[in-house]
Design a protein around this motif. Structure first.
Motif, PDB file in Angstrom:
ATOM      1  N   LEU A 128     -34.619  66.857  -0.151  1.00 46.84           N
ATOM      2  CA  LEU A 128     -34.771  66.507   1.262  1.00 46.84           C
ATOM      3  C   LEU A 128     -33.729  67.228   2.103  1.00 46.84           C
ATOM      4  O   LEU A 128     -34.004  67.661   3.222  1.00 46.84           O
ATOM      5  CB  LEU A 128     -34.665  64.993   1.448  1.00 46.84           C
ATOM      6  N   THR A 135     -31.339  59.309   3.732  1.00 46.34           N
ATOM      7  CA  THR A 135     -32.111  60.551   3.778  1.00 46.34           C
ATOM      8  C   THR A 135     -31.481  61.551   4.749  1.00 46.34           C
ATOM      9  O   THR A 135     -31.247  61.204   5.907  1.00 46.34           O
ATOM     10  CB  THR A 135     -33.550  60.246   4.278  1.00 46.34           C
ATOM     11  N   ASP A 180     -37.849  63.098  10.083  1.00 45.67           N
ATOM     12  CA  ASP A 180     -37.587  62.734   8.689  1.00 45.67           C
ATOM     13  C   ASP A 180     -38.658  63.393   7.808  1.00 45.67           C
ATOM     14  O   ASP A 180     -39.835  63.038   7.884  1.00 45.67           O
ATOM     15  CB  ASP A 180     -37.641  61.200   8.574  1.00 45.67           C
ATOM     16  N   TYR A 181     -38.221  64.355   6.986  1.00 46.01           N
ATOM     17  CA  TYR A 181     -39.181  65.132   6.198  1.00 46.01           C
ATOM     18  C   TYR A 181     -39.689  64.418   4.951  1.00 46.01           C
ATOM     19  O   TYR A 181     -40.555  64.924   4.251  1.00 46.01           O
ATOM     20  CB  TYR A 181     -38.598  66.510   5.846  1.00 46.01           C
ATOM     21  N   ARG A 182     -39.160  63.219   4.684  1.00 40.86           N
ATOM     22  CA  ARG A 182     -39.627  62.475   3.510  1.00 40.86           C
ATOM     23  C   ARG A 182     -41.135  62.210   3.584  1.00 40.86           C
ATOM     24  O   ARG A 182     -41.834  62.264   2.580  1.00 40.86           O
ATOM     25  CB  ARG A 182     -38.878  61.141   3.400  1.00 40.86           C
TER      26      ARG A 182
END
Ligand code: PLP
Length: 483
Positions: free
Chosen positions: A370, A412, A450-452
Protein backbone atom coordinates in the motif's frame (compact mmCIF):
# COMPACT_ATOMS: atom_id res chain seq x y z
CA UNK A 1 -28.70 42.33 -38.01
CA UNK A 2 -31.29 39.66 -38.73
CA UNK A 3 -34.68 40.11 -37.18
CA UNK A 4 -35.71 37.60 -34.49
CA UNK A 5 -38.57 36.08 -36.48
CA UNK A 6 -36.23 35.52 -39.37
CA UNK A 7 -33.78 33.68 -37.06
CA UNK A 8 -36.57 31.58 -35.55
CA UNK A 9 -37.59 30.54 -39.05
CA UNK A 10 -33.99 29.55 -39.79
CA UNK A 11 -33.84 27.04 -36.94
CA UNK A 12 -33.60 23.61 -38.58
CA UNK A 13 -36.55 21.22 -38.56
CA UNK A 14 -36.23 18.19 -36.28
CA UNK A 15 -36.15 15.73 -39.18
CA UNK A 16 -33.27 17.66 -40.78
CA UNK A 17 -31.31 17.46 -37.53
CA UNK A 18 -32.02 13.75 -37.20
CA UNK A 19 -30.63 13.02 -40.66
CA UNK A 20 -27.10 13.75 -39.47
CA UNK A 21 -25.03 10.57 -39.29
CA UNK A 22 -23.90 11.22 -35.68
CA UNK A 23 -27.53 11.17 -34.63
CA UNK A 24 -28.42 8.18 -36.78
CA UNK A 25 -25.88 6.11 -34.87
CA UNK A 26 -27.33 7.34 -31.59
CA UNK A 27 -30.76 6.23 -32.80
CA UNK A 28 -29.31 2.74 -33.29
CA UNK A 29 -27.91 2.73 -29.75
CA UNK A 30 -30.64 4.44 -27.77
CA UNK A 31 -33.76 4.42 -29.90
CA UNK A 32 -35.61 6.98 -32.01
CA UNK A 33 -37.64 8.38 -29.15
CA UNK A 34 -34.67 9.34 -26.98
CA UNK A 35 -32.90 11.20 -29.82
CA UNK A 36 -36.03 12.94 -31.12
CA UNK A 37 -36.90 14.18 -27.65
CA UNK A 38 -33.38 15.51 -27.15
CA UNK A 39 -33.45 17.29 -30.53
CA UNK A 40 -36.85 18.82 -29.78
CA UNK A 41 -35.62 20.04 -26.40
CA UNK A 42 -32.46 21.59 -27.85
CA UNK A 43 -34.42 23.44 -30.55
CA UNK A 44 -36.89 24.65 -27.94
CA UNK A 45 -34.05 26.00 -25.79
CA UNK A 46 -32.55 27.82 -28.82
CA UNK A 47 -35.98 29.26 -29.66
CA UNK A 48 -36.42 30.58 -26.12
CA UNK A 49 -32.95 32.10 -26.10
CA UNK A 50 -33.60 33.94 -29.37
CA UNK A 51 -36.97 35.21 -28.14
CA UNK A 52 -35.62 36.45 -24.82
CA UNK A 53 -32.57 38.12 -26.35
CA UNK A 54 -32.44 41.90 -25.62
CA UNK A 55 -33.70 44.07 -28.53
CA UNK A 56 -31.06 45.86 -30.54
CA UNK A 57 -28.31 43.30 -29.94
CA UNK A 58 -26.95 40.91 -32.52
CA UNK A 59 -28.22 37.42 -31.62
CA UNK A 60 -25.94 35.74 -34.17
CA UNK A 61 -22.81 37.07 -32.52
CA UNK A 62 -23.83 35.69 -29.13
CA UNK A 63 -25.62 32.44 -29.92
CA UNK A 64 -24.28 29.82 -32.26
CA UNK A 65 -27.15 28.84 -34.55
CA UNK A 66 -25.24 26.50 -36.86
CA UNK A 67 -26.49 23.00 -37.53
CA UNK A 68 -23.14 21.61 -36.33
CA UNK A 69 -23.59 23.26 -32.98
CA UNK A 70 -27.19 22.10 -32.62
CA UNK A 71 -26.24 18.52 -33.47
CA UNK A 72 -23.38 18.61 -30.95
CA UNK A 73 -25.83 19.80 -28.28
CA UNK A 74 -28.24 16.98 -29.11
CA UNK A 75 -25.43 14.42 -28.90
CA UNK A 76 -24.40 15.80 -25.51
CA UNK A 77 -27.97 15.70 -24.26
CA UNK A 78 -28.58 12.14 -25.39
CA UNK A 79 -25.31 11.00 -23.76
CA UNK A 80 -26.28 12.67 -20.48
CA UNK A 81 -29.80 11.30 -20.44
CA UNK A 82 -28.83 7.74 -21.31
CA UNK A 83 -26.06 7.40 -18.80
CA UNK A 84 -27.00 4.48 -16.54
CA UNK A 85 -28.34 5.45 -13.12
CA UNK A 86 -26.57 2.50 -11.52
CA UNK A 87 -22.92 3.01 -12.33
CA UNK A 88 -19.44 1.77 -11.63
CA UNK A 89 -17.65 4.03 -9.15
CA UNK A 90 -14.12 4.08 -7.77
CA UNK A 91 -14.06 3.53 -4.01
CA UNK A 92 -11.14 5.50 -2.60
CA UNK A 93 -12.72 5.76 0.87
CA UNK A 94 -10.81 2.77 2.23
CA UNK A 95 -14.08 1.38 3.61
CA UNK A 96 -13.97 -2.16 2.30
CA UNK A 97 -17.62 -3.11 2.84
CA UNK A 98 -19.51 0.08 2.09
CA UNK A 99 -23.23 -0.69 1.94
CA UNK A 100 -23.88 2.49 -0.09
CA UNK A 101 -21.27 1.39 -2.62
CA UNK A 102 -22.67 -2.12 -3.06
CA UNK A 103 -20.75 -3.97 -0.31
CA UNK A 104 -18.43 -6.74 -1.53
CA UNK A 105 -17.10 -6.75 -5.07
CA UNK A 106 -16.92 -10.27 -6.38
CA UNK A 107 -13.96 -12.21 -7.77
CA UNK A 108 -13.04 -12.42 -11.46
CA UNK A 109 -14.07 -16.07 -11.50
CA UNK A 110 -17.50 -15.21 -10.08
CA UNK A 111 -17.95 -12.47 -12.70
CA UNK A 112 -17.07 -14.90 -15.49
CA UNK A 113 -19.55 -17.46 -14.19
CA UNK A 114 -22.36 -14.87 -14.03
CA UNK A 115 -21.64 -13.79 -17.60
CA UNK A 116 -21.64 -17.37 -18.81
CA UNK A 117 -24.85 -18.37 -17.04
CA UNK A 118 -26.63 -15.14 -18.04
CA UNK A 119 -25.78 -15.51 -21.71
CA UNK A 120 -27.46 -18.87 -22.18
CA UNK A 121 -29.85 -21.36 -20.69
CA UNK A 122 -28.65 -23.29 -17.66
CA UNK A 123 -29.44 -26.42 -15.64
CA UNK A 124 -30.71 -24.27 -12.77
CA UNK A 125 -33.39 -26.76 -11.80
CA UNK A 126 -32.47 -29.72 -13.93
CA UNK A 127 -30.52 -32.77 -12.87
CA UNK A 128 -28.36 -33.39 -15.95
CA UNK A 129 -27.62 -37.00 -14.98
CA UNK A 130 -31.27 -38.07 -14.85
CA UNK A 131 -32.95 -35.43 -16.99
CA UNK A 132 -35.41 -34.94 -14.14
CA UNK A 133 -36.26 -31.81 -12.24
CA UNK A 134 -33.48 -30.84 -9.83
CA UNK A 135 -33.07 -28.39 -6.98
CA UNK A 136 -31.40 -25.02 -7.50
CA UNK A 137 -29.81 -25.39 -4.07
CA UNK A 138 -27.98 -28.54 -5.16
CA UNK A 139 -25.39 -26.41 -6.99
CA UNK A 140 -23.94 -25.03 -3.77
CA UNK A 141 -25.05 -27.25 -0.86
CA UNK A 142 -22.20 -29.69 -1.24
CA UNK A 143 -19.56 -26.96 -1.35
CA UNK A 144 -21.01 -25.10 1.63
CA UNK A 145 -21.10 -28.29 3.71
CA UNK A 146 -17.58 -29.22 2.66
CA UNK A 147 -16.18 -25.82 3.66
CA UNK A 148 -18.14 -25.24 6.87
CA UNK A 149 -18.41 -28.83 8.05
CA UNK A 150 -22.19 -28.50 8.40
CA UNK A 151 -24.58 -31.36 7.65
CA UNK A 152 -26.72 -29.36 5.30
CA UNK A 153 -27.09 -25.88 3.82
CA UNK A 154 -29.48 -23.61 1.97
CA UNK A 155 -29.37 -20.12 0.50
CA UNK A 156 -31.89 -17.28 0.50
CA UNK A 157 -31.94 -13.71 -0.78
CA UNK A 158 -30.00 -12.14 2.10
CA UNK A 159 -29.23 -12.71 5.75
CA UNK A 160 -32.25 -10.68 6.88
CA UNK A 161 -34.33 -13.17 4.89
CA UNK A 162 -32.43 -16.03 6.51
CA UNK A 163 -33.24 -14.73 10.01
CA UNK A 164 -36.90 -14.32 9.07
CA UNK A 165 -37.09 -17.81 7.57
CA UNK A 166 -35.35 -19.59 10.46
CA UNK A 167 -37.46 -17.85 13.12
CA UNK A 168 -40.67 -18.40 11.21
CA UNK A 169 -39.90 -22.06 10.54
CA UNK A 170 -38.62 -23.06 13.95
CA UNK A 171 -40.33 -20.69 16.36
CA UNK A 172 -43.61 -19.38 14.98
CA UNK A 173 -46.18 -18.91 17.76
CA UNK A 174 -43.49 -19.89 20.22
CA UNK A 175 -40.77 -18.14 22.17
CA UNK A 176 -37.19 -17.25 21.27
CA UNK A 177 -34.76 -16.37 24.02
CA UNK A 178 -32.16 -13.73 23.19
CA UNK A 179 -29.78 -11.58 25.19
CA UNK A 180 -30.74 -7.93 25.59
CA UNK A 181 -27.23 -6.95 24.55
CA UNK A 182 -27.73 -8.59 21.16
CA UNK A 183 -30.92 -6.88 19.96
CA UNK A 184 -29.01 -5.20 17.17
CA UNK A 185 -30.03 -2.81 14.47
CA UNK A 186 -28.14 -3.09 11.20
CA UNK A 187 -28.12 -0.07 8.87
CA UNK A 188 -31.08 -0.05 6.48
CA UNK A 189 -33.75 -0.74 9.09
CA UNK A 190 -33.05 -4.33 10.05
CA UNK A 191 -33.77 -4.82 13.74
CA UNK A 192 -33.85 -8.19 15.42
CA UNK A 193 -37.06 -7.40 17.42
CA UNK A 194 -38.88 -6.23 14.27
CA UNK A 195 -37.87 -9.30 12.25
CA UNK A 196 -38.87 -11.47 15.18
CA UNK A 197 -42.28 -9.81 15.16
CA UNK A 198 -42.75 -10.41 11.44
CA UNK A 199 -41.74 -14.05 11.85
CA UNK A 200 -44.56 -14.68 14.29
CA UNK A 201 -42.17 -15.67 17.08
CA UNK A 202 -42.25 -14.05 20.49
CA UNK A 203 -39.09 -12.40 21.70
CA UNK A 204 -38.00 -13.15 25.24
CA UNK A 205 -35.22 -10.75 26.22
CA UNK A 206 -32.90 -11.82 28.97
CA UNK A 207 -30.05 -10.21 30.88
CA UNK A 208 -29.03 -6.56 30.94
CA UNK A 209 -27.59 -4.51 28.08
CA UNK A 210 -24.03 -5.11 29.20
CA UNK A 211 -24.27 -8.50 30.91
CA UNK A 212 -26.08 -11.73 30.30
CA UNK A 213 -25.39 -14.96 32.17
CA UNK A 214 -26.24 -18.55 31.38
CA UNK A 215 -28.64 -18.50 34.30
CA UNK A 216 -30.67 -15.74 32.60
CA UNK A 217 -31.29 -18.08 29.66
CA UNK A 218 -32.04 -20.97 31.95
CA UNK A 219 -34.69 -19.06 33.87
CA UNK A 220 -36.40 -17.88 30.67
CA UNK A 221 -36.82 -21.39 29.28
CA UNK A 222 -40.32 -22.87 29.55
CA UNK A 223 -42.54 -25.23 27.54
CA UNK A 224 -43.08 -22.53 24.89
CA UNK A 225 -39.40 -22.00 24.19
CA UNK A 226 -38.54 -23.07 20.65
CA UNK A 227 -35.11 -21.53 20.07
CA UNK A 228 -32.12 -19.97 21.80
CA UNK A 229 -30.83 -17.17 19.59
CA UNK A 230 -27.33 -15.72 19.62
CA UNK A 231 -26.70 -12.66 17.46
CA UNK A 232 -23.17 -11.66 16.60
CA UNK A 233 -23.05 -7.96 17.40
CA UNK A 234 -20.88 -7.36 14.42
CA UNK A 235 -21.38 -3.63 13.93
CA UNK A 236 -20.66 -2.46 17.46
CA UNK A 237 -19.03 -3.76 20.56
CA UNK A 238 -20.12 -3.38 24.15
CA UNK A 239 -16.93 -2.66 26.03
CA UNK A 240 -16.10 -2.36 29.71
CA UNK A 241 -18.06 -4.23 32.37
CA UNK A 242 -19.58 -6.85 30.13
CA UNK A 243 -20.21 -10.53 29.72
CA UNK A 244 -21.87 -12.64 27.09
CA UNK A 245 -22.69 -16.31 27.14
CA UNK A 246 -20.39 -18.17 24.77
CA UNK A 247 -21.76 -20.26 21.93
CA UNK A 248 -20.26 -23.28 23.67
CA UNK A 249 -22.21 -22.72 26.90
CA UNK A 250 -25.39 -21.94 25.02
CA UNK A 251 -25.04 -25.16 23.03
CA UNK A 252 -24.61 -27.12 26.27
CA UNK A 253 -27.75 -25.56 27.69
CA UNK A 254 -29.67 -26.20 24.47
CA UNK A 255 -28.65 -29.86 24.37
CA UNK A 256 -29.59 -30.20 28.03
CA UNK A 257 -33.06 -28.79 27.45
CA UNK A 258 -33.60 -30.16 23.95
CA UNK A 259 -33.88 -26.68 22.43
CA UNK A 260 -32.00 -25.82 19.22
CA UNK A 261 -29.50 -22.95 19.24
CA UNK A 262 -29.48 -20.53 16.29
CA UNK A 263 -26.59 -18.17 15.73
CA UNK A 264 -26.94 -15.17 13.40
CA UNK A 265 -23.29 -14.51 12.60
CA UNK A 266 -24.02 -11.46 10.44
CA UNK A 267 -20.78 -11.26 8.54
CA UNK A 268 -19.79 -14.72 7.43
CA UNK A 269 -16.13 -15.27 8.11
CA UNK A 270 -14.57 -18.50 6.89
CA UNK A 271 -10.90 -17.77 7.57
CA UNK A 272 -9.13 -17.12 10.86
CA UNK A 273 -8.32 -13.41 10.69
CA UNK A 274 -5.71 -13.65 13.43
CA UNK A 275 -3.41 -15.38 10.95
CA UNK A 276 -3.38 -12.14 8.95
CA UNK A 277 -2.77 -9.78 11.86
CA UNK A 278 -6.43 -8.80 12.18
CA UNK A 279 -8.75 -8.94 15.16
CA UNK A 280 -10.50 -12.20 15.94
CA UNK A 281 -13.91 -12.73 14.31
CA UNK A 282 -15.80 -15.95 15.04
CA UNK A 283 -15.85 -18.21 11.99
CA UNK A 284 -18.74 -20.22 10.62
CA UNK A 285 -16.69 -23.43 10.93
CA UNK A 286 -16.15 -22.77 14.61
CA UNK A 287 -19.86 -22.33 15.34
CA UNK A 288 -20.60 -25.56 13.46
CA UNK A 289 -17.86 -27.40 15.33
CA UNK A 290 -19.18 -26.17 18.66
CA UNK A 291 -22.50 -27.77 17.80
CA UNK A 292 -24.62 -24.69 17.10
CA UNK A 293 -27.70 -26.22 15.47
CA UNK A 294 -28.27 -23.56 12.84
CA UNK A 295 -26.06 -20.68 11.66
CA UNK A 296 -26.76 -17.94 9.15
CA UNK A 297 -24.58 -15.24 7.56
CA UNK A 298 -24.46 -12.74 4.69
CA UNK A 299 -23.01 -13.53 1.28
CA UNK A 300 -21.81 -10.01 0.53
CA UNK A 301 -20.06 -9.01 3.73
CA UNK A 302 -16.72 -10.54 4.71
CA UNK A 303 -17.45 -13.72 2.75
CA UNK A 304 -16.95 -11.53 -0.32
CA UNK A 305 -19.57 -13.00 -2.61
CA UNK A 306 -22.95 -11.97 -4.04
CA UNK A 307 -25.84 -10.75 -1.89
CA UNK A 308 -27.27 -13.84 -0.20
CA UNK A 309 -28.23 -15.32 3.14
CA UNK A 310 -26.46 -18.60 3.75
CA UNK A 311 -27.97 -20.99 6.27
CA UNK A 312 -26.06 -24.03 7.52
CA UNK A 313 -26.71 -26.61 10.21
CA UNK A 314 -28.56 -29.72 11.24
CA UNK A 315 -30.19 -31.54 8.35
CA UNK A 316 -33.62 -31.98 9.99
CA UNK A 317 -33.86 -28.22 10.74
CA UNK A 318 -32.64 -27.14 7.29
CA UNK A 319 -35.15 -29.57 5.73
CA UNK A 320 -37.94 -27.84 7.65
CA UNK A 321 -36.74 -24.44 6.44
CA UNK A 322 -36.69 -25.66 2.83
CA UNK A 323 -40.32 -26.79 3.12
CA UNK A 324 -41.52 -23.42 4.44
CA UNK A 325 -43.50 -21.58 1.72
CA UNK A 326 -41.55 -18.41 2.62
CA UNK A 327 -38.52 -20.02 0.98
CA UNK A 328 -40.12 -19.47 -2.42
CA UNK A 329 -40.50 -15.76 -1.67
CA UNK A 330 -36.90 -15.47 -0.53
CA UNK A 331 -35.49 -17.50 -3.37
CA UNK A 332 -32.18 -16.69 -5.02
CA UNK A 333 -31.73 -16.27 -8.78
CA UNK A 334 -29.33 -18.06 -11.11
CA UNK A 335 -26.82 -15.19 -11.22
CA UNK A 336 -26.41 -15.40 -7.47
CA UNK A 337 -25.93 -19.15 -7.61
CA UNK A 338 -23.34 -18.77 -10.36
CA UNK A 339 -21.34 -16.22 -8.34
CA UNK A 340 -21.80 -18.08 -5.09
CA UNK A 341 -20.59 -21.39 -6.48
CA UNK A 342 -17.46 -19.73 -7.92
CA UNK A 343 -16.76 -17.89 -4.65
CA UNK A 344 -17.23 -21.03 -2.57
CA UNK A 345 -14.84 -22.93 -4.80
CA UNK A 346 -12.11 -20.41 -3.93
CA UNK A 347 -12.60 -21.19 -0.24
CA UNK A 348 -11.66 -24.84 -0.80
CA UNK A 349 -8.10 -23.54 -0.54
CA UNK A 350 -7.77 -20.67 1.94
CA UNK A 351 -4.69 -19.26 0.22
CA UNK A 352 -6.62 -19.04 -3.01
CA UNK A 353 -9.53 -17.32 -1.28
CA UNK A 354 -7.24 -14.70 0.29
CA UNK A 355 -5.63 -14.09 -3.10
CA UNK A 356 -8.74 -13.99 -5.27
CA UNK A 357 -11.69 -12.85 -3.17
CA UNK A 358 -11.37 -9.04 -3.44
CA UNK A 359 -12.71 -8.39 0.08
CA UNK A 360 -10.12 -10.71 1.63
CA UNK A 361 -7.36 -9.37 -0.59
CA UNK A 362 -8.15 -5.79 0.46
CA UNK A 363 -8.17 -6.81 4.11
CA UNK A 364 -4.85 -8.62 3.98
CA UNK A 365 -2.87 -6.53 1.49
CA UNK A 366 0.53 -5.68 2.99
CA UNK A 367 1.50 -2.31 4.45
CA UNK A 368 4.52 -2.21 2.12
CA UNK A 369 2.44 -2.75 -0.97
CA UNK A 370 0.00 0.00 0.00
CA UNK A 371 2.90 2.31 0.76
CA UNK A 372 4.46 1.64 -2.61
CA UNK A 373 1.17 2.30 -4.41
CA UNK A 374 0.50 5.47 -2.41
CA UNK A 375 4.00 6.88 -3.08
CA UNK A 376 3.81 5.98 -6.74
CA UNK A 377 0.42 7.62 -7.18
CA UNK A 378 1.32 10.65 -5.07
CA UNK A 379 4.21 11.30 -7.51
CA UNK A 380 1.86 11.14 -10.47
CA UNK A 381 -0.74 13.33 -8.78
CA UNK A 382 1.94 15.87 -7.83
CA UNK A 383 2.92 16.18 -11.50
CA UNK A 384 -0.65 17.05 -12.40
CA UNK A 385 -1.88 19.22 -9.56
CA UNK A 386 1.29 20.06 -7.62
CA UNK A 387 0.64 23.77 -8.34
CA UNK A 388 -2.82 23.64 -6.82
CA UNK A 389 -2.43 21.42 -3.82
CA UNK A 390 -0.07 19.97 -1.29
CA UNK A 391 0.29 16.21 -1.88
CA UNK A 392 1.77 13.89 0.69
CA UNK A 393 1.73 10.27 1.77
CA UNK A 394 0.86 9.73 5.41
CA UNK A 395 -0.64 7.04 7.56
CA UNK A 396 -4.40 7.03 7.93
CA UNK A 397 -6.97 4.37 8.72
CA UNK A 398 -8.96 2.06 6.46
CA UNK A 399 -12.15 0.56 7.81
CA UNK A 400 -13.81 -2.77 7.26
CA UNK A 401 -17.37 -1.35 7.31
CA UNK A 402 -20.55 -3.26 6.58
CA UNK A 403 -21.06 -4.14 10.21
CA UNK A 404 -17.88 -6.13 10.62
CA UNK A 405 -14.82 -5.81 12.86
CA UNK A 406 -16.27 -2.63 14.38
CA UNK A 407 -13.19 -1.51 16.26
CA UNK A 408 -10.74 -2.53 13.65
CA UNK A 409 -9.20 0.52 11.98
CA UNK A 410 -6.43 -0.74 9.77
CA UNK A 411 -3.34 1.52 9.57
CA UNK A 412 -2.79 2.41 5.94
CA UNK A 413 -0.40 4.71 4.08
CA UNK A 414 -2.54 6.90 1.84
CA UNK A 415 -2.41 10.05 -0.28
CA UNK A 416 -3.44 13.29 1.41
CA UNK A 417 -4.41 16.17 -0.88
CA UNK A 418 -4.71 19.68 0.59
CA UNK A 419 -5.87 22.05 -2.16
CA UNK A 420 -4.83 25.74 -1.94
CA UNK A 421 -6.86 27.27 -4.70
CA UNK A 422 -10.15 25.47 -4.37
CA UNK A 423 -11.92 24.12 -1.32
CA UNK A 424 -11.57 20.48 -0.37
CA UNK A 425 -15.36 20.20 -0.61
CA UNK A 426 -15.23 21.43 -4.20
CA UNK A 427 -12.64 18.79 -5.02
CA UNK A 428 -14.61 16.01 -3.32
CA UNK A 429 -17.79 17.04 -5.10
CA UNK A 430 -16.10 17.25 -8.51
CA UNK A 431 -14.53 13.81 -8.18
CA UNK A 432 -17.90 12.40 -7.10
CA UNK A 433 -19.64 13.84 -10.16
CA UNK A 434 -16.94 12.86 -12.67
CA UNK A 435 -17.84 10.57 -15.62
CA UNK A 436 -16.53 7.66 -13.53
CA UNK A 437 -17.36 8.89 -10.04
CA UNK A 438 -14.55 8.72 -7.48
CA UNK A 439 -15.47 8.57 -3.79
CA UNK A 440 -12.95 9.79 -1.25
CA UNK A 441 -13.04 10.87 2.37
CA UNK A 442 -12.52 14.40 3.68
CA UNK A 443 -10.51 14.94 6.86
CA UNK A 444 -10.38 18.60 7.91
CA UNK A 445 -9.04 20.48 4.86
CA UNK A 446 -7.65 17.39 3.17
CA UNK A 447 -8.93 14.79 0.77
CA UNK A 448 -7.80 11.25 1.60
CA UNK A 449 -7.25 8.83 -1.25
CA UNK A 450 -6.99 5.33 0.21
CA UNK A 451 -5.69 2.80 -2.33
CA UNK A 452 -6.69 -0.22 -0.24
CA UNK A 453 -10.12 -0.21 -1.89
CA UNK A 454 -8.96 1.05 -5.30
CA UNK A 455 -8.30 -1.72 -7.81
CA UNK A 456 -4.90 -1.37 -9.54
CA UNK A 457 -6.62 -0.81 -12.89
CA UNK A 458 -8.60 2.06 -11.36
CA UNK A 459 -5.52 4.09 -10.39
CA UNK A 460 -5.37 5.50 -13.90
CA UNK A 461 -9.00 6.65 -13.69
CA UNK A 462 -8.10 8.82 -10.70
CA UNK A 463 -5.10 10.32 -12.54
CA UNK A 464 -7.10 10.97 -15.72
CA UNK A 465 -9.98 12.51 -13.80
CA UNK A 466 -7.65 14.90 -11.95
CA UNK A 467 -5.98 15.78 -15.27
CA UNK A 468 -9.33 16.63 -16.79
CA UNK A 469 -10.42 18.57 -13.72
CA UNK A 470 -7.27 20.67 -13.38
CA UNK A 471 -6.65 21.07 -17.12
CA UNK A 472 -2.89 21.02 -17.01
CA UNK A 473 -2.36 22.87 -20.31
CA UNK A 474 -3.80 26.22 -19.45
CA UNK A 475 -2.65 25.98 -15.84
CA UNK A 476 -5.96 27.03 -14.45
CA UNK A 477 -8.59 25.12 -12.58
CA UNK A 478 -11.44 24.37 -14.90
CA UNK A 479 -14.39 25.20 -12.73
CA UNK A 480 -16.76 24.47 -15.58
CA UNK A 481 -15.69 20.87 -16.08
CA UNK A 482 -18.76 18.57 -16.21
CA UNK A 483 -21.08 21.36 -15.12
C1 PLP B 1 -25.75 -7.64 8.26
C2 PLP B 1 -26.47 -8.42 9.26
C3 PLP B 1 -27.76 -8.93 8.99
C4 PLP B 1 -28.45 -8.66 7.69
O1 PLP B 1 -27.80 -9.28 6.63
P1 PLP B 1 -28.14 -8.86 5.11
O2 PLP B 1 -27.37 -9.85 4.30
O3 PLP B 1 -27.71 -7.46 4.95
O4 PLP B 1 -29.61 -9.01 4.95
C5 PLP B 1 -28.38 -9.67 9.95
N1 PLP B 1 -27.79 -9.90 11.15
C6 PLP B 1 -26.56 -9.43 11.45
C7 PLP B 1 -25.97 -9.72 12.80
C8 PLP B 1 -25.85 -8.68 10.52
O5 PLP B 1 -24.64 -8.19 10.82
Amino acid sequence: MADKNELLRQLPAINIILQRSELQSLVQDFGHREVTEAATEVVQIMRNRIRSFPEGKSVESEINLSLDFIVAQVVKRVREKTQPRLRRVVNATGIILHTNLGRAIISKKAIDRITEVAAGYSNLELDLSTGERGSRYAHVEGLISRITGAEDAMVVNNNAGAVLLVLNTLARDQEVVVSRGQLVEIGGSFRIPDVMNQSGATLVEVGATNKTHLNDYLRAINEHTALLLKVHTSNYRIVGFTSEVSAKDLVRLGKDKGIPVYEDLGSGVLVDFRKYGLAYEPTVQESVRLGVDIVSFSGDKLFGGPQAGIIVGRRDLIEKCKKNPLTRALRVDKFTFAALEATLRLYIDEEMAVREVPTLRMLTISYQELQRRAIDNAEKIKKIIGDFAEIKVEEGCSQVGGGALPEEDIPTPMVFIRPYKVSVNWLEEKLRSAPTPILARIQKDMLLVDYRTVLPEEEEIIIDTLKELFKIDDKKVDKEAWL
